[in-house]
Design a protein around this motif. Structure first.
Motif, short mmCIF file in Angstrom:
data_model
loop_
_atom_site.label_atom_id
_atom_site.label_comp_id
_atom_site.label_asym_id
_atom_site.label_seq_id
_atom_site.Cartn_x
_atom_site.Cartn_y
_atom_site.Cartn_z
N SER A 394 3.33 8.63 -7.08
CA SER A 394 2.99 9.05 -6.61
C SER A 394 3.92 9.02 -4.71
N SER A 396 1.84 8.68 -1.94
CA SER A 396 1.57 7.88 -1.41
C SER A 396 1.98 7.02 -0.96
N GLU A 397 2.85 6.08 -2.29
CA GLU A 397 3.82 4.70 -1.82
C GLU A 397 5.05 4.88 -1.17
N PRO A 403 -1.82 9.84 4.36
CA PRO A 403 -1.82 9.91 2.97
C PRO A 403 -2.23 11.64 3.03
N GLY A 406 1.35 13.00 1.80
CA GLY A 406 2.25 12.56 0.57
C GLY A 406 1.37 13.58 -0.04
N ALA A 407 0.29 13.26 0.04
CA ALA A 407 -1.45 14.59 -1.77
C ALA A 407 -0.38 15.82 -1.32
N ASP A 410 2.59 15.29 -3.52
CA ASP A 410 2.98 15.23 -4.80
C ASP A 410 1.92 16.53 -5.24
#
Length: 454
Positions: A394, A396-397, A403, A406-407, A410
């Protein structure tokens, strides 16, 4: 005029356009931002074999990648003599290095003795010379043959003829570009309107990389970037953004053989969003601090832009008051053929790159960079190390990505492996594109065909 009376490619989403929204802000904006250049490029299907066929991929490897300008690194990555970056695309590998004479060169990454690569794929750093790890043949940072072990056994090797072969190199906007074609047109011609549109208030050379994420994707390099060439997917893929993001009314432009653009707005609801909202309700759904108030007579869009001016200005120690609400908020993306996307706005200052990994048409490396502006007189800091993610990791890493962002990435990339499998299993052997919202995808394929036909 009724929509039914329009010619193909002239249909638009009913209601306010992106240009309408930007002009309604009542602010001065760069003329390029409200320039419109739509193009109807046909409506025939795009064959799935263009993404999956090894034979088609082989044509691209032979006729496209050695013939186009592509960015390989930032100039600050190789500031000092001996600093280098290795760039890999498909089977090709080049070492981009600054010599002791301060000139940037791009050497084909192969020893002239028995072909061993001089540096590892993706490697970067500093070296006083280029030395083959197999037998120790050595070249200077300027590419001149320096030493050959057992030189007595090679009387047939002429030092002047054994300099490392080079690709063409040029720079723009702080990016280093290479072209493997010795007869390539100059970079400034290849860039078309990009310098004219970007070099003023959006000077990318005065920005520095704050975050660099690389992710491996299980799809073709074209399909990977096509997911980012349109906002048509927002209604399904990013439905959480519909209360505050224009999508169906985004603007799409084609400026030449190599450059296209979209602009879609933030701080206004999508035409798909069915529920009436107050400006306060729009602001409450945006990524703003809890308790943000929209005063009477203001819009969520203007309040969000002001918050970003203050917040990002403090973070970067910059005065951002000269930027319009559109530059602070909107998604402005230029595509430079074949594989570069540039977002010159302030709050989402991203750059994308998509390139095939090795000789597999179904593997792509996606580079995602965030560029922050430099203060007046500020020197570029040391380059950040790229964070490499596998296809199942992800965003998010990745350190440095918020966040929510990152989502969002994804959501984008999770579609791609599924789409690529669909290419292969579909009975219908091509994709059907929208005439306007997906015109940039068709533009990419038509320019690609022109290169393959040469």
């Amino acid at each position: 005029m009724e929509q039914l009376d329009l010619m193909p490619g002239e249909h638009r989403c009913p209601g306010a356009s992106t240009r309408d929204i930007i002009l309604a802000d009542g602010q001065s904006v760069p003329p390029a931002l409200v320039t419109e250049s739509p193009a109807f490029l046909g409506d025939e299907d795009i064959a799935y074999d263009r993404y999956t066929s090894p034979a088609f991929f082989d044509q691209e490897i032979r006729k496209l990648w050695p013939k186009v300008w592509q960015w390989v690194c930032r100039t600050e990555d190789i500031r000092e003599p001996g600093e280098f970056v290795t760039y890999d695309v498909g089977p090709y590998s080049l070492i981009i290095m600054r010599g002791k004479d301060a000139r940037i060169r791009a050497f084909h990454n192969s020893c002239l003795h028995r072909g061993t690569q001089l540096r590892q794929p993706g490697e970067a750093g500093w070296t006083p010379e280029l030395r083959c790890p197999f037998h120790g043949w050595t070249w200077t940072t300027e590419g001149a043959l320096k030493s050959v072990p057992c030189r007595w056994d090679f009387p047939h090797v002429n030092d002047a003829a054994f300099g490392l072969p080079e690709a063409k190199v040029d720079t723009w906007g702080g990016f280093v570009f290479i072209n493997m074609d010795e007869n390539a047109q100059p970079l400034d011609e290849f860039l078309e309107v990009m310098p004219e549109h970007l070099d003023g208030g959006w000077d990318l050379s005065r920005r520095t990389v704050a975050v660099h994420v690389q992710k491996e994707l299980n799809t073709n390099w074209k399909a990977a970037q096509e997911a980012f060439l349109e906002a048509y997917h927002v209604v399904e893929t990013h439905a959480q953004n519909l209360p505050f993001a224009g999508d169906a009314n985004a603007q799409y432009d084609v400026f030449g053989d190599h450059v296209s653009r979209f602009v879609h707005t933030h701080g206004v609801p999508s035409p798909h969003y069915p529920h009436p909202q107050t400006e306060q309700e729009i602001a409450d759904k945006m990524h703003l601090p809890a308790g943000t108030i929209v005063p009477e007579g203001r819009t969520a869009r203007s309040v969000a832009a002001d918050w970003r001016r203050v917040n990002l200005g403090a973070k970067w120690d910059l005065d951002l008051s000269g930027y319009s609400d559109s530059e602070m908020l909107d998604s402005i993306e230029y595509h430079l053929f074949p594989n570069m996307c540039v977002f010159p706005g302030v709050s989402l200052p991203m750059v994308y790159r998509f390139r095939p990994i090795g000789m597999d048409p179904g593997r792509t490396l996606f580079d995602l960079l965030f560029l922050r502006p430099l203060k007046d007189g500020e020197e570029h800091p040391e380059p950040v190390e790229p964070v490499r993610l596998t296809h199942d990791q992800s965003y998010s890493e990745a350190p440095g990505l918020e966040p929510w962002l990152g989502a969002t990435f994804d959501q984008d990339t999770d579609n791609l492996a599924r789409q690529y499998r669909g290419f292969q299993s579909s009975r219908k052997r091509g994709e059907t594109l929208g005439n306007y919202q997906e015109s940039r995808i068709r533009h990419l394929h038509q320019v690609l065909d022109a290169y393959l036909a040469k």
